[in-house]
Motif scaffolding. Structure first.
Motif, PDB file in Angstrom:
ATOM      1  N   THR A 155       0.854  -1.262  -0.069  1.00 45.64           N
ATOM      2  CA  THR A 155      -0.054  -0.062  -0.044  1.00 45.64           C
ATOM      3  C   THR A 155       0.836   1.238  -0.058  1.00 45.64           C
ATOM      4  O   THR A 155       0.395   2.136  -0.494  1.00 45.64           O
ATOM      5  N   SER A 156       1.872   1.356   0.658  1.00 42.11           N
ATOM      6  CA  SER A 156       2.884   2.372   0.660  1.00 42.11           C
ATOM      7  C   SER A 156       3.452   2.486  -0.679  1.00 42.11           C
ATOM      8  O   SER A 156       3.535   3.677  -1.149  1.00 42.11           O
ATOM      9  N   SER A 187       9.933   5.383   1.720  1.00 48.56           N
ATOM     10  CA  SER A 187       8.732   4.751   2.759  1.00 48.56           C
ATOM     11  C   SER A 187       9.408   4.258   3.926  1.00 48.56           C
ATOM     12  O   SER A 187       8.954   3.347   4.400  1.00 48.56           O
ATOM     13  N   VAL A 190       6.945   3.139   6.867  1.00 48.68           N
ATOM     14  CA  VAL A 190       6.462   2.044   6.882  1.00 48.68           C
ATOM     15  C   VAL A 190       7.804   0.886   6.980  1.00 48.68           C
ATOM     16  O   VAL A 190       7.311  -0.225   7.890  1.00 48.68           O
ATOM     17  N   GLY A 279       3.545   5.332   9.725  1.00 48.25           N
ATOM     18  CA  GLY A 279       3.613   4.229   8.984  1.00 48.25           C
ATOM     19  C   GLY A 279       2.390   3.373   9.053  1.00 48.25           C
ATOM     20  O   GLY A 279       1.957   2.708   8.190  1.00 48.25           O
ATOM     21  N   ILE A 282      -1.015   4.541   6.886  1.00 48.44           N
ATOM     22  CA  ILE A 282      -0.664   4.405   5.306  1.00 48.44           C
ATOM     23  C   ILE A 282      -1.753   3.314   4.992  1.00 48.44           C
ATOM     24  O   ILE A 282      -2.134   2.376   5.327  1.00 48.44           O
TER      25      ILE A 282
END
Length: 287
Positions: A155-156, A187, A190, A279, A282
């Motif tokens: 998804t990130s 990212s 995350v 994170g 997200i």
């Protein structure tokens, strides 16, 4: 006035819940520094160490199994998190790219594993069949990718503009270059969540070790901790004390072991806290 009263009441309730959550941790910490005889005679709340003593920590840190457990756990956590991040990021990058053949079907099959598994017996036979039992790899390879973490990282990656990838390709960047030099640095929140989730998972894991590890020198810390707390096996750390003192010392010894086993995870969290909320959010909102 009503709004102000709500905030006061809300703050009071949250403070009370925080104290209720934090007190068991404080109790364990204070009990570990208490004199065994004074601690066993005490009843009620514990707000300070009773007869300050470091004997429990001296016994814990001089125990061979605790030291070996620490070393084994650090090895598993370090190697495990590295493999987890590598495999999860590769899978998330592949499943986030447009035009990948059967991408949605593969994703559906991966999500399917969150709800259904082959069961414990096939899992055990598979690990044994690959000759991973009684090695560190039995604690690392079977948990190389967590489905939820894969979805979170995917998804990130989906949120990164396609133009960045297209620009990198025009400059001759390969997929691995795009992943490790563009996607992962963009990212970091995350990635921090992955490190925390996978790290805590490996640190607290004991079930796989109980199934596959037979050599006591390979026991991770949590399996040693289980022997002490669940099976009440503190004899190895109480050699040289008489039976009466042994029964007293065993109580504070258990709390000292819990503190020693928990402290590294508690120390790691503040360094990742600034990334953690971002994170976790997200994919929570859709624009």
């Amino acid at each position: 006035m009503g709004r102000k009263g709500f905030h006061i009441l809300n703050g009071f309730i949250l403070t009370l819940l925080s104290l209720m959550t934090a007190y068991p941790i404080l109790y364990v910490f204070l009990a570990s520094f208490s004199n065994p005889a004074d601690f066993l005679a005490h009843r009620g709340l514990l707000i300070r160490p009773l007869g300050f003593s470091l004997d429990a920590y001296q016994m814990v840190l001089s125990n061979r199994m605790i030291i070996h457990g620490y070393v084994n756990t650090v090895i598993v956590v370090t190697a495990g998190v590295a493999i987890n991040l590598l495999m999860t990021s590769l899978g998330a990058y592949f499943l986030s790219r447009k035009g990948v053949l059967w991408r949605n079907t593969i994703m559906l099959l991966i999500v399917f594993t969150m709800f259904f598994s082959g069961g414990l017996v096939p899992y055990y036979l598979t690990v044994r069949g690959l000759s991973l039992d009684n090695t560190y790899w039995a604690l690392i390879i079977p948990t190389a990718v967590n489905t939820f973490n894969l979805i979170l990282m995917r998804t990130s990656f989906l949120g990164i503009p396609d133009e960045i990838e297209e620009s990198a390709k025009l400059d001759g960047a390969s997929h691995l270059t795009i992943l490790f030099r563009i996607f992962l640095p963009l990212s970091m929140p995350v990635v921090a969540v992955m490190i925390l989730y996978y790290g805590v998972g490996h640190w607290n894991a004991w079930f796989n070790a109980m199934l596959f590890i037979r050599d006591r020198d390979l026991y991770p810390l949590q399996l040693v901790l289980r022997e002490i707390l669940v099976q009440n096996d503190t004899n190895a750390m109480l050699v040289g004390t008489d039976s009466f003192d042994r029964g007293l010392a065993a109580e504070t010894l258990k709390y000292a072991v819990i503190v020693v086993a928990t402290l590294p995870v508690l120390a790691l969290y503040p360094f990742l806290q600034k990334y953690f909320v971002k994170g976790m959010m997200i994919g929570a909102l859709k624009g």
